[in-house]
Design an enzyme around this catalytic site. Structure first.
Site, short mmCIF file in Angstrom:
data_model
loop_
_atom_site.label_atom_id
_atom_site.label_comp_id
_atom_site.label_asym_id
_atom_site.label_seq_id
_atom_site.Cartn_x
_atom_site.Cartn_y
_atom_site.Cartn_z
N GLY A 130 27.85 -24.76 -29.57
CA GLY A 130 28.58 -25.31 -30.71
C GLY A 130 29.75 -24.42 -31.10
CD GLU A 247 30.91 -21.63 -19.86
OE1 GLU A 247 29.87 -21.12 -20.25
OE2 GLU A 247 31.19 -22.83 -19.99
#
Ligand SMILES: Cc1cc2nc3c(=O)[nH]c(=O)nc-3n(C[C@H](O)[C@H](O)[C@H](O)COP(=O)(O)OP(=O)(O)OC[C@H]3O[C@@H](n4cnc5c(N)ncnc54)[C@H](O)[C@@H]3O)c2cc1C
Length: 383
Positions: A130, A247
């Site tokens: 989020g 990532e």
């Protein structure tokens, strides 16, 4: 310099391929048509990841204490290449393995580690990330979701958007601004929020990649204990910056792009079209893009395996991965257009849809270009 894989690496890759060929069902290309965030693939990953865990192939690079085997960085990376080549059957759980688990190990309290890490190592946990908000995507530091401290609790109010996996997630790795802690990045903290907490509403966003992939998540007076905060208030930004650096190279999509390109070339040969010099040139350019992406990503993984600090090389590598995806997708659209309409060619269409968003999700390509310009090429900020 020796560019070949070691015998151990080759054996490890064969082992991973063996597990994939045994465990993926015959209808896998159709099941995986809509990508790792679809409901079908999420349900599948909850069957598949426990089997990977049992085979010692879910978190081999993690510390033994948390269910890993302390295997080398390269093995973890080979695992990622093979999973992405197969359309990522780990679904959302690739995030747990790559960065959420390691972040919890480094910054989590003992209670948080005990509560969440074993579930991840067993392949049974779905998390969502989020971060983005309607007015805070590229400029993430301007996020507005608030966490107000009330005694032993925080009360969360705000909205997230584009949240992958939120429809089936157990927990949200949430970024929010702690009231009274100032204005800038130093007021941002991380919270682990169970998605069943009252006051959370998830709405699916219809999109090109569709099928439940991305969502809006609304937080209205969501009460969570102070113990749900990960790390200190001033630490949030530092923690996610490190996590996002991982990532950036954790999604080796060039591996799938290479396979798709080979299939395209095979089909063009069958159709008798591969003699065309323009087609051959474009195929060679797309193949070169995939190889460039591979080598640039390997450069970053090599640095990581030596414990070196990652700089803008990770951003350069991510740009190359985006370029490879686009080169292959454009090649298919230009010379095999009929495969993209009607029932079409499932794998080509699936690859094409994901290639469109590859330069947006996990940070827009233009932002990566800015970072490369400033930190890699040392160009001035303003023209
Ligand atoms: C498939 C998908 C999945 C996603 N999953 C998640 C998720 O799970 N969790 C999550 O938090 N977010 C997720 N995102 C959101 C993603 O991180 C953001 O879309 C991304 O960071 C860009 O932010 P934005 O959409 O607000 O676009 P903006 O920041 O508004 O940018 C719009 C355009 O302007 C350009 N631009 C903006 N600022 C600059 C600048 N300074 N210089 C040059 N160009 C600029 C951008 O490149 C872009 O093309 C996902 C997005 C997609 C598409």
């Amino acid at each position: 310099m020796d560019f070949t894989w070691s015998r151990e690496d080759t054996e490890f890759r064969s082992r991973v391929r063996g597990v994939l060929s045994r465990e993926l069902p015959t209808n896998w290309p159709t099941l995986a048509r809509h990508g790792p965030g679809s409901r079908q693939q999420t349900e599948f990953c909850l069957e598949f990841c426990p089997k990977l865990a049992e085979a010692g192939l879910l978190v081999p690079h993690w510390p033994r204490e948390w269910g890993g085997a302390e295997r080398p960085v390269w093995e973890h990376f080979i695992l990622g290449e093979e999973m992405w080549a197969a359309g990522e059957p780990r679904g959302a759980q690739y995030m747990n393995v790559n960065w959420i688990g390691p972040v919890l190990m480094q910054f989590g309290s003992d209670a948080q580690k005990q509560r969440y890490i074993p579930q991840m190592a067993a392949g049974k946990a779905i998390w969502c990330q989020g971060f983005s908000e309607p007015n805070a995507g590229s400029d993430l530091a301007s996020l507005k979701t608030r966490a107000d401290r009330e005694g032993d609790e925080y009360v969360i109010n705000g909205q997230k958007i584009w949240t992958s996996y939120a429809g089936m997630a157990d927990q949200c790795f949430l970024l929010a601004r702690v009231s009274g802690a100032g204005e800038g990045k130093s007021a941002i903290a991380i919270f682990i929020v169970p998605m069943t907490t009252p006051g959370i509403e998830v709405r699916s966003i219809p999109s090109l990649i569709g099928h439940g992939d991305i969502h809006e998540v609304f937080f209205t007076d969501v009460h969570i204990p102070v113990s749900a905060r990960l790390g200190e208030v001033g630490q949030g930004w530092k923690i996610i910056s490190a996590a996002l650096a991982n990532e950036r190279v954790g999604i080796p999509r060039y591996q799938l792009a290479t396979i798709i390109l080979d299939e395209m070339v095979g089909l063009l040969k069958t159709r008798g079209q591969f003699g065309d010099p323009v087609i051959r040139l474009r195929a060679a350019q797309a193949a070169a893009s995939c190889e460039a992406a591979r080598i640039l990503v390997y450069h970053v993984v090599d640095a990581k395996s030596r414990g070196q600090i990652l700089g803008a090389d990770a951003n350069v590598a991510r740009l190359a991965v985006i370029g490879a995806d686009h080169a292959v997708s454009d090649f298919g659209m230009d010379f095999l257009a009929d495969c993209y309409s009607g029932a079409g060619h499932v794998s080509f269409m699936s690859h094409h849809e994901r290639a469109i968003v590859t330069g947006i999700a996990a940070g827009a390509a233009e932002i990566q270009l800015n970072i490369v310009a400033q930190r890699y090429l040392n160009l001035p900020r303003e023209a």
